[in-house]
Scaffold this active site. Structure first.
Site, mmCIF file in Angstrom:
data_model
loop_
_atom_site.group_PDB
_atom_site.id
_atom_site.type_symbol
_atom_site.label_atom_id
_atom_site.label_comp_id
_atom_site.label_asym_id
_atom_site.label_seq_id
_atom_site.Cartn_x
_atom_site.Cartn_y
_atom_site.Cartn_z
ATOM 1 N N GLU A 265 43.590 -23.759 -17.963
ATOM 2 C CA GLU A 265 44.545 -23.073 -18.839
ATOM 3 C C GLU A 265 44.008 -21.666 -19.025
ATOM 4 O O GLU A 265 43.199 -21.407 -19.911
ATOM 5 C CB GLU A 265 44.640 -23.763 -20.209
ATOM 6 C CG GLU A 265 45.144 -25.177 -20.189
ATOM 7 C CD GLU A 265 46.594 -25.297 -19.778
ATOM 8 O OE1 GLU A 265 47.293 -24.269 -19.660
ATOM 9 O OE2 GLU A 265 47.035 -26.433 -19.558
ATOM 10 N N CYS A 299 47.028 -17.464 -25.982
ATOM 11 C CA CYS A 299 47.351 -17.258 -24.569
ATOM 12 C C CYS A 299 48.857 -17.194 -24.389
ATOM 13 O O CYS A 299 49.341 -16.690 -23.389
ATOM 14 C CB CYS A 299 46.698 -18.309 -23.688
ATOM 15 S SG CYS A 299 47.008 -19.951 -24.235
HETATM 16 C C1 UN1 Z 1 46.239 -21.075 -26.565
HETATM 17 O O1 UN1 Z 1 46.472 -19.944 -26.978
HETATM 18 O O2 UN1 Z 1 45.225 -21.310 -25.855
HETATM 19 O O3 UN1 Z 1 51.823 -22.539 -27.907
HETATM 20 C C2 UN1 Z 1 47.054 -22.253 -26.895
HETATM 21 C C3 UN1 Z 1 50.989 -22.100 -28.699
HETATM 22 C C4 UN1 Z 1 49.947 -23.030 -29.243
HETATM 23 C C5 UN1 Z 1 48.832 -23.193 -28.286
HETATM 24 C C6 UN1 Z 1 48.248 -21.949 -27.730
HETATM 25 N N1 UN1 Z 1 50.543 -24.318 -29.532
HETATM 26 O O4 UN1 Z 1 50.976 -20.934 -29.039
#
Ligand code: UN1
Length: 512
Positions: A265, A299
């Site tokens: 990820e 992210c």
């Molecule tokens: C991340 O930033 O690594 O969709 C995960 C989202 C959160 C998860 C982000 N549920 O923004």
């Protein structure tokens, strides 16, 4: 700014903490230490002893021992343990949420929201523990039965990032646990205390149920020693890594060299397309949350806004006004919308990106300044930035983990989609439109190329029920809901002959 740290005791956090757990907390004599500071005021909260390579060995030994037992426990019974963990997390939601905020700086509702995400995935995993289904397949041979079954994989390494210091562990660990795997968690060195607090919560449940501690393990240590060893270790069949694209490539190389499996990820560079048919009130709120929330450190944060020319000026004017209302400050305080960046070097990265943008010809429309003064003494507080940019600029194609929003204008949807897809990353994407034709084009095979495609909501804030992940440089992995569990198990195709002859597949006659 004085912070009351007395709540840490309730989470089992002391001034000095061991960072290694394999059923017991370990602490070797010559372990290097991490001083954990909070970006809220820059002060030290506690320290953590990191793992040595010897301790790594004892963690993996205990994990492997625990796996022999855990894999034979029926999946619904494993689900019961996860249910109890979920119940404990409910009790600790506000304390753990507060620690997330203290350690990495996201505002309290987001810190608590992250713990809620853990609770939700625990519930999901409990249900899943009774649904690890395989298919039955029609055999071409008489009196033969074919089916698929799924078995536990083994020891799973879960390497998490600072920005979701606990939720990402739970997406992996709680699913892997019902699948019958054991877990070794290596959290970010920026957020070791939340990891220790979660480990304490899990430890209580596991011990109360008379299970071995080695099911859920923790190892806080340097990437260059412990991290490297994990990647190369053939005893770890799966490494799930969340972090930057360069680090993800290293993980893929090392694990791939030994033909291990990875879930990656990595970075996002997510865009929202705002069409001429959009509900602008909704779009405004969504952009604000997705671009400014978590101080731009998800992210899934919106980094690019692709706006139709017919509404470009009016939407930007409204957006700048909304940015001016964002309250920046102590994330523990009610009403704060944006806390600090995680550390000073993140501020430097942001400033560097803005310099690059200006050199390329981009224009800052709002924000992008370092805040100074007593309240901002940690040096980690900035104003969120809106900047006019072109997709051709190098910096726009790069993920800067900070609240910078690049805005661009488009004329027709083909062009908007080309801009949206013209970056190396492919995590999340959104369109705001009330036109069914536009929406369907966005969702079609030549529409968004991302793992997540949203309509009339922002790019961030995914629910746990869906498979989470993305394409291209985002790494291709999927975690959390849907059938992401399959990555944590090994598939076995079974063929049973219950007749008294031996017909061969493809009708081959061999010696008869
Ligand atoms: C991340 O930033 O690594 O969709 C995960 C989202 C959160 C998860 C982000 N549920 O923004």
């Amino acid at each position: 700014m004085h912070l009351d740290l007395s709540f840490l005791k309730e989470l089992g956090i002391n001034d000095n903490n061991s960072g290694v757990y394999n059923g017991n907390w370990l602490k070797s004599q010559n372990a290097p230490e991490i001083e954990v500071t909070t970006p809220i005021n820059g002060k030290t909260i506690a320290s953590v002893y990191q793992a040595t390579l010897d301790e790594y060995e004892s963690v993996i030994t205990e994990a492997q021992k625990a796996f022999k037992l855990w894999r034979n426990i029926p999946a619904p019974k494993r689900g019961e343990i996860v249910r109890l963990i979920g119940n404990e997390l409910r009790k600790y939601k506000s304390l753990l949420g507060k620690l997330v905020t203290l350690e990495m700086g996201k505002i309290l509702p987001e810190g608590e929201g992250e713990v809620q995400e853990m609770i939700d995935i625990a519930d999901f995993a409990v249900g899943l523990s009774r649904q690890l289904y395989g298919l039955t397949i029609a055999s071409e041979r008489e009196k033969h039965r074919m089916y698929e079954q799924w078995h536990p994989l083994g020891t799973v390494a879960v390497i998490t990032a600072f920005n979701f210091p606990v939720a990402v562990w739970s997406w992996n660990a709680l699913i892997a646990a019902v699948c019958g795997d054991v877990i070794i968690w290596k959290p970010s060195s920026e957020t070791p205390l939340t990891a220790i607090a979660v480990q304490n919560i899990v430890d209580k449940v596991v011990k109360e149920q008379g299970l071995p501690g080695g099911i859920f393990n923790l190892i806080i240590g340097p990437g260059s020693t412990v991290g490297q060893r994990m990647l190369e270790d053939r005893r770890i069949p799966l490494v799930s890594f969340t972090g930057s694209i360069p680090m993800g490539k290293l993980v893929a190389e090392h694990v791939g060299r030994r033909l291990g499996k990875t879930i990656l990820e990595l970075g996002g560079n997510n865009a929202i397309i705002i069409t001429g048919n959009a509900n602008l009130d909704m779009a405004l709120r969504a952009v604000l949350f997705s671009a400014v929330g978590t101080t731009g450190q998800r992210c899934t944060t919106t980094r690019r806004l692709i706006i139709h020319e017919s509404i470009y000026d009016i939407f930007l004017e409204r957006l700048i006004n909304a940015y001016k209302q964002v309250t920046i400050g102590n994330p523990l305080e009610n009403g704060t919308l944006m806390g600090p960046l995680v550390k000073k070097s993140a501020v430097e990265d942001m400033m560097h990106a803005l310099e690059e943008l200006k050199k390329a010809g981009g224009r800052i429309l709002y924000g992008g300044e370092l805040l100074e003064g007593e309240e901002y003494q940690s040096g980690c507080y900035v104003t969120p930035c809106i900047a006019e940019a072109k997709i051709e600029y190098d910096i726009v194609r790069h993920e800067t983990f900070a609240p910078i929003l690049y805005v661009m204008k488009y004329t027709d949807l083909d062009q908007a989609l080309a801009i949206q897809n013209d970056v190396p990353q492919g995590l999340s994407s959104s369109i705001f439109s009330t036109s069914m034709l536009e929406v369907e084009q966005f969702l079609g095979p030549d529409g968004s190329d991302c793992g997540i495609a949203n309509v009339n909501i922002g790019t961030s804030g995914a629910e746990i029920g869906g498979a989470f992940g993305g394409e291209k440089d985002t790494g291709g992995g999927r975690e959390s809901g849907s059938d992401a569990w399959k990555a944590y198990m090994r598939r076995q195709t079974v063929t049973i002959n219950w007749g008294s002859s031996l017909p061969l597949a493809q009708g081959i006659k061999f010696g008869d």
